[in-house]
Design a protein around this motif. Structure first.
Motif, mmCIF file in Angstrom:
data_model
loop_
_atom_site.group_PDB
_atom_site.id
_atom_site.type_symbol
_atom_site.label_atom_id
_atom_site.label_comp_id
_atom_site.label_asym_id
_atom_site.label_seq_id
_atom_site.Cartn_x
_atom_site.Cartn_y
_atom_site.Cartn_z
ATOM 1 N N TYR A 100 0.819 -1.209 0.000
ATOM 2 C CA TYR A 100 0.000 0.000 0.000
ATOM 3 C C TYR A 100 0.858 1.266 0.000
ATOM 4 N N LEU A 101 2.000 1.230 0.675
ATOM 5 C CA LEU A 101 2.889 2.390 0.624
ATOM 6 C C LEU A 101 3.388 2.608 -0.805
ATOM 7 N N LYS A 102 3.747 1.519 -1.469
ATOM 8 C CA LYS A 102 4.252 1.625 -2.838
ATOM 9 C C LYS A 102 3.174 2.117 -3.795
ATOM 10 N N ASN A 103 1.899 1.883 -3.431
ATOM 11 C CA ASN A 103 0.799 2.348 -4.260
ATOM 12 C C ASN A 103 0.284 3.716 -3.793
ATOM 13 N N HIS A 104 1.127 4.409 -3.017
ATOM 14 C CA HIS A 104 0.906 5.806 -2.634
ATOM 15 C C HIS A 104 -0.300 6.005 -1.708
ATOM 16 N N TYR A 105 -0.561 5.004 -0.879
ATOM 17 C CA TYR A 105 -1.579 5.167 0.162
ATOM 18 C C TYR A 105 -0.939 5.819 1.390
ATOM 19 N N THR A 106 -1.752 6.517 2.158
ATOM 20 C CA THR A 106 -1.331 7.004 3.468
ATOM 21 C C THR A 106 -1.817 6.001 4.501
ATOM 22 N N ILE A 107 -0.894 5.460 5.297
ATOM 23 C CA ILE A 107 -1.228 4.488 6.334
ATOM 24 C C ILE A 107 -1.596 5.246 7.601
ATOM 25 N N VAL A 108 -2.779 4.990 8.151
ATOM 26 C CA VAL A 108 -3.205 5.709 9.348
ATOM 27 C C VAL A 108 -3.613 4.739 10.458
ATOM 28 N N GLY A 109 -3.478 5.213 11.678
ATOM 29 C CA GLY A 109 -3.903 4.440 12.839
ATOM 30 C C GLY A 109 -3.926 5.346 14.054
ATOM 31 N N HIS A 110 -4.636 4.932 15.086
ATOM 32 C CA HIS A 110 -4.702 5.714 16.315
ATOM 33 C C HIS A 110 -3.700 5.132 17.311
ATOM 34 N N TYR A 111 -2.719 5.935 17.676
ATOM 35 C CA TYR A 111 -1.532 5.496 18.428
ATOM 36 C C TYR A 111 -0.723 4.512 17.585
ATOM 37 N N LEU A 112 -0.758 4.721 16.298
ATOM 38 C CA LEU A 112 -0.044 3.886 15.343
ATOM 39 C C LEU A 112 1.462 3.872 15.608
ATOM 40 N N LYS A 113 2.029 5.048 15.887
ATOM 41 C CA LYS A 113 3.488 5.147 16.048
ATOM 42 C C LYS A 113 3.958 4.850 17.463
ATOM 43 N N SER A 114 3.040 4.872 18.408
ATOM 44 C CA SER A 114 3.453 4.603 19.792
ATOM 45 C C SER A 114 3.008 3.227 20.279
ATOM 46 N N PHE A 115 2.137 2.560 19.501
ATOM 47 C CA PHE A 115 1.730 1.211 19.915
ATOM 48 C C PHE A 115 1.770 0.198 18.762
ATOM 49 N N ASP A 116 0.888 0.344 17.770
ATOM 50 C CA ASP A 116 0.748 -0.697 16.748
ATOM 51 C C ASP A 116 2.068 -1.031 16.047
ATOM 52 N N LEU A 117 2.705 -0.030 15.448
ATOM 53 C CA LEU A 117 3.929 -0.298 14.701
ATOM 54 C C LEU A 117 5.088 -0.739 15.601
ATOM 55 N N PRO A 118 5.312 -0.102 16.768
ATOM 56 C CA PRO A 118 6.366 -0.595 17.651
ATOM 57 C C PRO A 118 6.119 -2.038 18.119
ATOM 58 N N PHE A 119 4.852 -2.373 18.402
ATOM 59 C CA PHE A 119 4.521 -3.732 18.838
ATOM 60 C C PHE A 119 4.830 -4.733 17.725
ATOM 61 N N LEU A 120 4.396 -4.415 16.513
ATOM 62 C CA LEU A 120 4.663 -5.291 15.371
ATOM 63 C C LEU A 120 6.161 -5.390 15.088
#
Length: 215
Positions: A100-120
């Motif tokens: 999706y990043l390569k297809n120029h989408y904006t990835i969104v989430g709530h607390y995405l940078k402080s929880f979801d992505l760090p956890f993954l």
């Protein structure tokens, strides 16, 4: 702007017990009474267990949800056969994320940078999976938007706001449950559909909030 909303739901991991601390009885005052706000051993353990799902070394990914607005989908562990498929979930997430990043989408989430992505990111390291999000290089990637961070508008310390509150502020809906209840509902085949409905509703809220904030 093309948007992909993502959200993960977590639960306690199978090997969490090895990280359980040693709990001690509450200290007593000179009168022999526990200090105010002190917890019993049982209460300390309950508190520890309630926080396990939020920490990468004691939690695991149970489900990952995605929404592009008109389309919603999710992947989750098959609890009915008691098979740990977390590595498969995580691998699938990074493939989707990258595509999706390569297809120029904006990835969104709530607390995405402080929880979801760090956890993954951290759970990926456990399985030897290469994370496609770099906590240093991608911190300011404009294609990756955290709605909670965006709401803080650069204030320090950051202003905490729940997804429920933000959704109500924009008048786009409200949550239909509590994240703390997800694992219990998910792990019971009789209520698993309720857990996934909760995830779908959260994604719907994230997408609608992002639409309002990223106009």
């Amino acid at each position: 702007m093309k948007i992909l909303a993502i959200d993960i739901e977590t639960g306690i991991s199978e090997d969490a017990e090895q990280f359980k601390p040693v709990f001690t009885p509450p200290k007593l005052t000179l009168r022999g009474e526990p200090y105010a706000n002190s917890l019993t051993i049982a209460e300390q353990e309950d508190k520890w267990r309630s926080e396990c799902a939020l920490k990468a070394h004691t939690g695991q990914v149970l489900a990952v949800g995605y929404s592009s607005g008109g389309e919603y989908w999710h992947s989750y562990q098959n609890s009915e056969v008691n098979k740990n498929e977390e590595d498969v979930l995580i691998n699938g997430f990074w493939m989707c994320y990258d595509s999706y990043l390569k297809n120029h989408y904006t990835i969104v989430g709530h607390y995405l940078k402080s929880f979801d992505l760090p956890f993954l990111y951290k759970r990926s390291l456990k399985y030897g999976i290469k994370p496609l999000w770099n906590p240093v290089k991608d911190r300011y990637n404009e294609q990756i938007i955290d709605t909670a961070e965006l709401w803080s508008a650069g204030s320090y310390p950051k202003e905490y706001i729940s997804l429920d509150t933000l959704a109500k502020f924009f008048g786009v809906g409200e949550k239909n449950g509590k994240g703390a209840d997800f694992a219990k509902l998910f792990n019971d085949p009789a209520t698993q559909s309720q857990a996934l409905e909760y995830l779908e509703n959260d994604l719907n809220l994230i997408f609608k909030v992002a639409e309002r904030m990223l106009k």
